[in-house]
Design an enzyme around this catalytic site. Structure first.
Site, PDB file in Angstrom:
ATOM      1  N   SER A 182      52.810  15.697   9.326  1.00  0.00           N
ATOM      2  CA  SER A 182      51.997  16.893   9.192  1.00  0.00           C
ATOM      3  C   SER A 182      52.775  17.854   8.314  1.00  0.00           C
ATOM      4  O   SER A 182      53.936  18.161   8.613  1.00  0.00           O
ATOM      5  CB  SER A 182      51.726  17.501  10.576  1.00  0.00           C
ATOM      6  OG  SER A 182      50.764  18.516  10.471  1.00  0.00           O
ATOM      7  N   GLU A 183      52.164  18.334   7.212  1.00  0.00           N
ATOM      8  CA  GLU A 183      52.959  18.993   6.184  1.00  0.00           C
ATOM      9  C   GLU A 183      53.466  20.377   6.591  1.00  0.00           C
ATOM     10  O   GLU A 183      54.247  20.987   5.873  1.00  0.00           O
ATOM     11  CB  GLU A 183      52.214  19.040   4.844  1.00  0.00           C
ATOM     12  CG  GLU A 183      50.971  19.905   4.784  1.00  0.00           C
ATOM     13  CD  GLU A 183      49.700  19.108   5.055  1.00  0.00           C
ATOM     14  OE1 GLU A 183      49.786  18.052   5.730  1.00  0.00           O
ATOM     15  OE2 GLU A 183      48.633  19.548   4.609  1.00  0.00           O
ATOM     16  N   ASN A 184      53.051  20.877   7.741  1.00  0.00           N
ATOM     17  CA  ASN A 184      53.675  22.109   8.218  1.00  0.00           C
ATOM     18  C   ASN A 184      55.039  21.844   8.848  1.00  0.00           C
ATOM     19  O   ASN A 184      55.699  22.775   9.277  1.00  0.00           O
ATOM     20  CB  ASN A 184      52.750  22.835   9.206  1.00  0.00           C
ATOM     21  CG  ASN A 184      52.360  21.978  10.385  1.00  0.00           C
ATOM     22  OD1 ASN A 184      52.079  20.790  10.245  1.00  0.00           O
ATOM     23  ND2 ASN A 184      52.359  22.560  11.561  1.00  0.00           N
TER      24      ASN A 184
END
Lengths: 231, 218
Positions: B45-47
């Site tokens: 998840s790119e966060n």
């Protein structure tokens, strides 16, 4: 080397109209909510805010937008805010949308003392307009400049009085890169401890990057999309 | 014809053992539900998370544990947390094996448009431009035609681009198609009950058909 200040009001006391601020967080997660509340109270205006998102109508940067304190937002995604949309469409608010990785890496570059980075993100799109393109090993990259921010305001889970910070779970997000990137960095934490209480191996942001730190009370830590499964 | 779950199910078959995968918002998120139990896959998840798990049980939501769609999630054993710069660092460095995302339009040379409609409120590109610029393996999950009945598989995109020459494969409610390096959509499979003629009709860009086109197994 005690960086402790009394609270959010003292931490932001010298933030002036027209300054550029970095604000950590991803959506509502890891948002420096105490400093945002203090900025709203102080009423400082014409701010340029570098933040991945622009908050929702009644929380986060949305509170500053409501008071027309923000002149310009630099963000990657700004979907969840009706007042934001109104100000954008009426021309009261300037918005620069940039790819999320570019946003993060321009912060990182500032904290690493590098003037610019090269990224493939945005090549062939309107993001590339007016920017220098360099070809390395047969692939094009955009030159993107390190951010310059007067203040970086971040939220950590734990910090010590020397400014060493530890984040929790995905609330680390932009906080850890922005903490390195401000001319002055303010950190608000859920728990402030004495030097030595954080294992040096566990420090995420070394205190050298942090100028002011305080413990916030009663964090709201709002959830934007509450998704659950049945037991 | 496939529904959204069917598209997700078909895409899940493209995921291989040992893959690190980034799933975009919308249909791509559903793909997580159909990853075969016998393969080892880590979701990014790119966060700032590797090891994304399912939604938490009611009462166990944690504001500090969210995905890139800002939904509350869980972290599986072996998860790792990192900041946003490192997250896109691993994307740029091609450590993420597969990126699955939605699109408004894809062109026959693999350009993708999925972030902006002129004249409408623009929310932003989020991490999409970074993902499509770097990922070597991009699958697009989308409807074959838009709500007005117009093809979304075009000779050239009409909307502002997110990235160029990047999409490798497309799964729609009608078909599975590869984007050929020399340009063109190669028809690989048709959805159950869908004829090749229907796919031809719904595809505005160059469609390449070689021999018998098999019906997909999902």
């Amino acid at each position: 080397m005690n960086k402790t200040v009394n609270g959010a009001d003292e931490a932001i006391h010298d933030i002036q109209d027209g300054m550029t601020l970095m604000l950590g967080g991803f959506g509502m997660s890891g948002l420096p909510e105490k400093c945002i509340a203090a900025l709203v109270k102080k009423g400082v205006k014409d701010l340029t805010c570098i933040s991945n998102n622009a908050g929702v109508d009644d929380f986060g940067i949305g509170l500053m937008l409501k008071q027309r304190q923000v002149k310009k937002m630099i963000s990657s995604y700004v979907g969840e805010n009706a007042e934001f949309e109104r100000q954008l469409l009426s021309g009261e608010l300037e918005v620069e949308l940039i790819p999320q990785g570019t946003l993060a890496t321009r912060c990182m570059a500032a904290g690493y003392g590098m003037p610019a980075i090269f990224t493939p993100a945005g090549i062939g799109t309107e993001v590339a307009i007016g920017k220098e393109v360099r070809n390395f090993n047969g692939k094009d990259y955009l030159m993107e400049m390190a951010f310059e921010a007067d203040f970086a305001i971040v939220k950590a889970w734990k910090g010590d009085t020397m400014g060493n910070l530890v984040y929790r779970a995905t609330a680390r997000n932009f906080n850890a890169v922005m903490a390195m990137a401000g001319k002055i960095t303010i950190a608000e934490v859920e728990e402030l401890v004495e030097p030595g209480e954080i294992d040096p191996d566990h420090v995420h942001t070394p205190g050298i990057y942090v100028h002011r730190i305080f413990q916030g009370l009663n964090y709201e830590k709002r959830i934007e999309q509450r998704t659950v499964r049945k037991r | 014809m496939l529904d959204k779950e069917g598209i997700a199910k078909r895409i899940a078959k493209e995921i291989k053992d040992g893959y690190y995968v980034n799933l975009g918002i919308g249909i791509p998120t559903l793909v997580a539900n159909y990853i075969p139990a016998n393969i080892d896959v880590v979701l990014q998840s790119e966060n700032g998370l590797l090891g994304m798990g399912p939604f938490p049980f009611e009462g166990e939501e944690d504001a500090d544990i969210i995905n890139a769609g800002k939904q509350t999630i869980t972290m599986l054993p072996g998860s790792a947390i990192f900041d946003s710069a490192m997250s896109f660092g691993m994307i740029r460095a091609k450590k993420v094996n597969l990126t699955i995302l939605g699109a408004m339009e894809v062109s026959e040379n693999g350009d993708i448009a999925n972030w902006k409609i002129p004249g409408k409120m623009v929310k932003g590109m989020g991490g999409a431009m970074d993902l499509v610029a770097s990922a070597e393996n991009i699958i697009v999950a989308m409807q074959h035609v838009n709500k007005a009945g117009e093809s979304k598989l075009l000779p050239q995109c009409t909307l502002p681009l997110t990235g160029v020459n990047c999409v490798k494969k497309i799964v729609t409610e009608l078909a599975v198609l590869d984007v050929l390096p020399e340009g063109g959509f190669k028809l690989l499979e048709r959805a159950p009950g869908v004829s090749v003629e229907e796919i031809i009709k719904a595809t505005a860009g160059k469609l390449v058909i070689e021999g018998e086109v098999t019906e997909m197994v999902i």
